[in-house]
Design a protein around this motif. Structure first.
Motif, PDB file in Angstrom:
ATOM      1  N   ASP A  58       0.831  -1.204   0.000  1.00 43.55           N
ATOM      2  CA  ASP A  58       0.000   0.000   0.000  1.00 43.55           C
ATOM      3  C   ASP A  58       0.863   1.251   0.000  1.00 43.55           C
ATOM      4  OD1 ASP A  58       0.855  -0.594   2.642  1.00 43.55           O
ATOM      5  OD2 ASP A  58      -0.635   0.795   3.443  1.00 43.55           O
ATOM      6  N   VAL A  59       2.182   1.074   0.166  1.00 43.92           N
ATOM      7  CA  VAL A  59       3.139   2.177   0.049  1.00 43.92           C
ATOM      8  C   VAL A  59       4.051   1.833  -1.134  1.00 43.92           C
ATOM      9  CG1 VAL A  59       4.846   3.596   1.247  1.00 43.92           C
ATOM     10  CG2 VAL A  59       3.050   2.454   2.557  1.00 43.92           C
ATOM     11  N   PRO A  60       3.606   2.093  -2.363  1.00 44.62           N
ATOM     12  CA  PRO A  60       4.341   1.633  -3.542  1.00 44.62           C
ATOM     13  C   PRO A  60       5.789   2.110  -3.597  1.00 44.62           C
ATOM     14  CG  PRO A  60       2.159   2.441  -4.148  1.00 44.62           C
ATOM     15  CD  PRO A  60       2.375   2.811  -2.724  1.00 44.62           C
ATOM     16  N   VAL A  61       6.065   3.304  -3.070  1.00 41.91           N
ATOM     17  CA  VAL A  61       7.422   3.833  -3.143  1.00 41.91           C
ATOM     18  C   VAL A  61       8.394   2.984  -2.319  1.00 41.91           C
ATOM     19  CG1 VAL A  61       7.180   5.393  -1.178  1.00 41.91           C
ATOM     20  CG2 VAL A  61       8.760   5.972  -3.017  1.00 41.91           C
ATOM     21  N   LEU A  62       7.869   2.237  -1.346  1.00 33.73           N
ATOM     22  CA  LEU A  62       8.733   1.435  -0.491  1.00 33.73           C
ATOM     23  C   LEU A  62       9.118   0.106  -1.129  1.00 33.73           C
ATOM     24  CD1 LEU A  62       9.995   1.474   2.372  1.00 33.73           C
ATOM     25  CD2 LEU A  62       7.964   0.248   3.167  1.00 33.73           C
ATOM     26  N   GLN A  63       8.299  -0.389  -2.050  1.00 32.28           N
ATOM     27  CA  GLN A  63       8.497  -1.726  -2.596  1.00 32.28           C
ATOM     28  C   GLN A  63       9.846  -1.918  -3.291  1.00 32.28           C
ATOM     29  OE1 GLN A  63       6.426  -3.784  -1.585  1.00 32.28           O
ATOM     30  NE2 GLN A  63       6.634  -5.645  -2.797  1.00 32.28           N
ATOM     31  N   PRO A  64      10.265  -1.022  -4.183  1.00 26.61           N
ATOM     32  CA  PRO A  64      11.587  -1.220  -4.812  1.00 26.61           C
ATOM     33  C   PRO A  64      12.735  -1.145  -3.823  1.00 26.61           C
ATOM     34  CG  PRO A  64      10.648   0.915  -5.428  1.00 26.61           C
ATOM     35  CD  PRO A  64       9.569   0.138  -4.759  1.00 26.61           C
ATOM     36  N   ILE A  65      12.581  -0.373  -2.756  1.00 25.92           N
ATOM     37  CA  ILE A  65      13.640  -0.293  -1.739  1.00 25.92           C
ATOM     38  C   ILE A  65      13.770  -1.621  -1.013  1.00 25.92           C
ATOM     39  CG2 ILE A  65      14.375   0.891   0.363  1.00 25.92           C
ATOM     40  CD1 ILE A  65      12.878   3.363  -0.639  1.00 25.92           C
ATOM     41  N   VAL A  66      12.617  -2.217  -0.662  1.00 24.24           N
ATOM     42  CA  VAL A  66      12.640  -3.526   0.001  1.00 24.24           C
ATOM     43  C   VAL A  66      13.271  -4.566  -0.908  1.00 24.24           C
ATOM     44  CG1 VAL A  66      11.203  -5.356   0.956  1.00 24.24           C
ATOM     45  CG2 VAL A  66      10.631  -2.967   1.412  1.00 24.24           C
ATOM     46  N   ARG A  67      12.869  -4.578  -2.179  1.00 21.88           N
ATOM     47  CA  ARG A  67      13.380  -5.593  -3.105  1.00 21.88           C
ATOM     48  C   ARG A  67      14.863  -5.411  -3.387  1.00 21.88           C
ATOM     49  NH1 ARG A  67       8.167  -5.637  -7.248  1.00 21.88           N
ATOM     50  NH2 ARG A  67       6.998  -7.284  -6.129  1.00 21.88           N
ATOM     51  N   ALA A  68      15.333  -4.178  -3.340  1.00 28.36           N
ATOM     52  CA  ALA A  68      16.758  -3.945  -3.576  1.00 28.36           C
ATOM     53  C   ALA A  68      17.622  -4.588  -2.498  1.00 28.36           C
ATOM     54  CB  ALA A  68      17.037  -2.445  -3.645  1.00 28.36           C
ATOM     55  N   THR A  83      17.507 -12.138  -9.855  1.00 30.84           N
ATOM     56  CA  THR A  83      18.067 -11.202 -10.837  1.00 30.84           C
ATOM     57  C   THR A  83      16.985 -10.370 -11.501  1.00 30.84           C
ATOM     58  OG1 THR A  83      19.835 -12.784 -11.254  1.00 30.84           O
ATOM     59  CG2 THR A  83      19.561 -11.008 -12.854  1.00 30.84           C
ATOM     60  N   ALA A  84      15.884 -11.035 -11.904  1.00 33.82           N
ATOM     61  CA  ALA A  84      14.787 -10.306 -12.547  1.00 33.82           C
ATOM     62  C   ALA A  84      14.131  -9.325 -11.579  1.00 33.82           C
ATOM     63  CB  ALA A  84      13.756 -11.297 -13.076  1.00 33.82           C
ATOM     64  N   THR A  85      13.925  -9.767 -10.328  1.00 32.80           N
ATOM     65  CA  THR A  85      13.311  -8.897  -9.329  1.00 32.80           C
ATOM     66  C   THR A  85      14.196  -7.698  -9.039  1.00 32.80           C
ATOM     67  OG1 THR A  85      12.255 -10.820  -8.312  1.00 32.80           O
ATOM     68  CG2 THR A  85      12.394  -8.816  -6.984  1.00 32.80           C
ATOM     69  N   GLU A  86      15.497  -7.969  -8.904  1.00 32.78           N
ATOM     70  CA  GLU A  86      16.448  -6.909  -8.605  1.00 32.78           C
ATOM     71  C   GLU A  86      16.535  -5.915  -9.748  1.00 32.78           C
ATOM     72  OE1 GLU A  86      20.620  -7.061  -6.247  1.00 32.78           O
ATOM     73  OE2 GLU A  86      20.571  -8.141  -8.136  1.00 32.78           O
ATOM     74  N   ALA A  87      16.521  -6.403 -10.980  1.00 27.75           N
ATOM     75  CA  ALA A  87      16.626  -5.525 -12.149  1.00 27.75           C
ATOM     76  C   ALA A  87      15.453  -4.556 -12.219  1.00 27.75           C
ATOM     77  CB  ALA A  87      16.708  -6.360 -13.420  1.00 27.75           C
ATOM     78  N   SER A  88      14.234  -5.079 -11.998  1.00 23.12           N
ATOM     79  CA  SER A  88      13.066  -4.196 -12.064  1.00 23.12           C
ATOM     80  C   SER A  88      13.084  -3.167 -10.935  1.00 23.12           C
ATOM     81  CB  SER A  88      11.782  -5.032 -11.991  1.00 23.12           C
ATOM     82  OG  SER A  88      11.720  -5.744 -10.772  1.00 23.12           O
ATOM     83  N   SER A  89      13.548  -3.577  -9.738  1.00 19.27           N
ATOM     84  CA  SER A  89      13.599  -2.645  -8.613  1.00 19.27           C
ATOM     85  C   SER A  89      14.624  -1.547  -8.857  1.00 19.27           C
ATOM     86  CB  SER A  89      13.945  -3.401  -7.324  1.00 19.27           C
ATOM     87  OG  SER A  89      12.964  -4.351  -7.022  1.00 19.27           O
ATOM     88  N   ILE A  90      15.813  -1.944  -9.342  1.00 19.45           N
ATOM     89  CA  ILE A  90      16.857  -0.958  -9.604  1.00 19.45           C
ATOM     90  C   ILE A  90      16.418   0.011 -10.702  1.00 19.45           C
ATOM     91  CG2 ILE A  90      19.204  -0.667 -10.494  1.00 19.45           C
ATOM     92  CD1 ILE A  90      19.923  -3.266  -9.076  1.00 19.45           C
ATOM     93  N   ALA A  91      15.755  -0.525 -11.736  1.00 17.04           N
ATOM     94  CA  ALA A  91      15.264   0.342 -12.810  1.00 17.04           C
ATOM     95  C   ALA A  91      14.236   1.344 -12.280  1.00 17.04           C
ATOM     96  CB  ALA A  91      14.649  -0.512 -13.919  1.00 17.04           C
ATOM     97  N   MET A  92      13.372   0.872 -11.380  1.00 14.51           N
ATOM     98  CA  MET A  92      12.353   1.770 -10.819  1.00 14.51           C
ATOM     99  C   MET A  92      12.997   2.859  -9.973  1.00 14.51           C
ATOM    100  SD  MET A  92       8.923   0.682  -8.721  1.00 14.51           S
ATOM    101  CE  MET A  92       8.546  -0.497 -10.017  1.00 14.51           C
TER     102      MET A  92
END
Length: 459
Positions: free
Chosen positions: A241-251, A379-388
């Protein structure tokens, strides 16, 4: 108790059976169908003569429930207070009351990760949020009331301590040991406890968290446990519910997975639970997330239970959740690093019981790198998070370049607020010193007059 389907009915039943007092404290109380259901239940009890106190957090609830909602409760005789609203003299209002506690008549209590909102029940076709709560009876409820009294006093006049029963007079309701951990800003109570469990776990440590952004030292503690053969698993939301946090967690997944920690993402709408279970004997349920805000700056509340049957039920619930989750599996590079770390671990001089722990570690490693039906590449998860993250940073750079006032203005406002708050606080402290000096002078003055010899009288 699992989700709103089990927690809310238990809360409402206890409220409707209340005879003397209800304490209701929550981070979010929304003016929606769910919030109004609870409001009606509380109003009915208040009109029946039950003393009802409601404490809500300003940041969590104010924009979800307008003043009309709270005024309706007050008109019905309910004592309503707001926790830590913005004040000119307090620039640190970002410290929040994140607790979720209900107590009834000093005999029954509830602690959970659930707030009061339609999100937890699911509306308009949306799935209910996944969350966990506890129902408690016995002397432990006195600790919950004491925690509520502390929060209540921070928002106004304190509760008369004579209202509370002596915990020693409350009959035990069972044989399960339970401890209440009251998190407060700067105390790091739950953090120290989480570190202790990570350091002492022998068999398994299974964690569920809604907003996982752990400190480096805690991640290291989890990694050390995993390398020592402990089956460490982390279940986090797949969509937040806090979308901005999701790529940080996945990174942060790579450091976890390379240390041998299994990471799973929930496939439902939102995973909001904050739980832990270790070694089939210890469990924690409450409001504390595994991040610095919860550990260091918020008021939180959790219950620690030490009981094999309870831990077994928590483990069973955890495995059910994993059936609806996707594991983030390591790529070839991560696998090689895991194997190298395991080999380095084997070369170390084993401690007492080291062979058993290394064997368990090998099993955990084989499980973590095995094939899974519900799996996604790191790798795929990390790539999308870093790109975001990269895209967001570029967007921020463009906004700052084109509209620098958007950055400068909040900074100026914040510094001005902080400066004025400090000046006002300094003036108040000086005023207190003056008042104290005057009181001391008044106390000393009668003594001086008494010791002074009387002047001669003229006859």
């Amino acid at each position: 108790m699992r989700d709103a389907g089990e927690n809310y009915p238990a809360w409402l039943a206890a409220i409707r059976d209340a005879k003397s007092v209800i304490h209701f404290e929550n981070f979010i109380i929304a003016d929606d169908e769910t919030g109004r259901t609870f409001a009606n239940a509380l109003i009915e009890r208040a009109q029946a003569g039950v003393r009802v106190r409601v404490l809500y957090d300003w940041l969590g609830s104010s924009w979800r429930a307008l003043p009309a909602f709270w005024n309706r409760l007050r008109r019905a005789g309910i004592e309503v207070r707001v926790f830590n609203p913005p004040r000119l003299t307090d620039p640190f209002w970002i410290r929040r009351n994140h607790r979720k506690v209900v107590t009834v008549d000093g005999r029954k209590g509830f602690v959970a990760g659930l707030c009061v909102s339609n999100s937890w029940e699911g509306t308009d076709g949306a799935e209910p949020w996944r969350d966990t709560g506890l129902s408690l009876e016995g002397p432990v409820v006195a600790d919950l009331d004491a925690a509520f009294a502390d929060s209540w006093a921070r928002a106004g006049e304190p509760i008369d301590r004579s209202e509370f029963d002596d915990p020693r007079t409350i009959p035990e309701a069972g044989t399960v040991p339970a401890r209440v951990i009251c998190g407060q800003p700067g105390m790091f109570r739950t953090y120290r406890f989480d570190q202790f469990i990570a350091a002492t776990a022998q068999r398994n440590l299974w964690l569920t968290d809604a907003y996982f952004v752990a400190t480096t030292s805690y991640v290291q503690a989890l990694g050390e446990a995993a390398r020592d053969g402990v089956d460490v698993r982390l279940l986090v939301p797949g969509s937040s519910d806090v979308p901005v946090l999701q790529p940080i967690v996945r990174a942060g997944y790579r450091s976890l997975i390379e240390a041998g920690i299994r990471v799973f993402e929930w496939n439902g709408s939102m995973l909001h639970a904050k739980t832990a279970v270790a070694d089939g004997r210890w469990a924690r349920v409450g409001s504390t997330n595994l991040n610095l805000a919860s550990w260091a700056t918020n008021w939180e509340l959790d219950v620690v239970v030490e009981d094999p049957a309870f831990a077994e039920a928590m483990e069973a619930m955890y495995l059910e959740d994993l059936a609806n989750a996707t594991e983030i599996v390591p790529g070839s590079l991560t696998r090689r690093k895991q194997v190298q770390k395991m080999r380095a671990r084997r070369l170390r001089r084993p401690k007492k019981g080291g062979v058993r722990r290394l064997a368990a570690g090998a099993l955990a490693l084989s499980n973590s790198i095995g094939k899974s039906v519900n799996a996604r590449s790191l790798t795929a998860t990390e790539a999308s998070s870093i790109a975001m993250i990269g895209g967001v940073l570029l967007g921020l750079a463009a906004i700052i370049t084109l509209f620098p006032v958007l950055i400068v203005a909040p900074l100026v406002i914040g510094l001005t607020w902080l400066g004025l708050a400090l000046l006002i606080r300094a003036l108040r402290l000086k005023q207190r010193v003056r008042v104290r000096r005057r009181k001391l002078e008044l106390r000393r003055k009668p003594g001086r007059d008494k010791d002074r010899p009387a002047s001669p009288r003229r006859g």
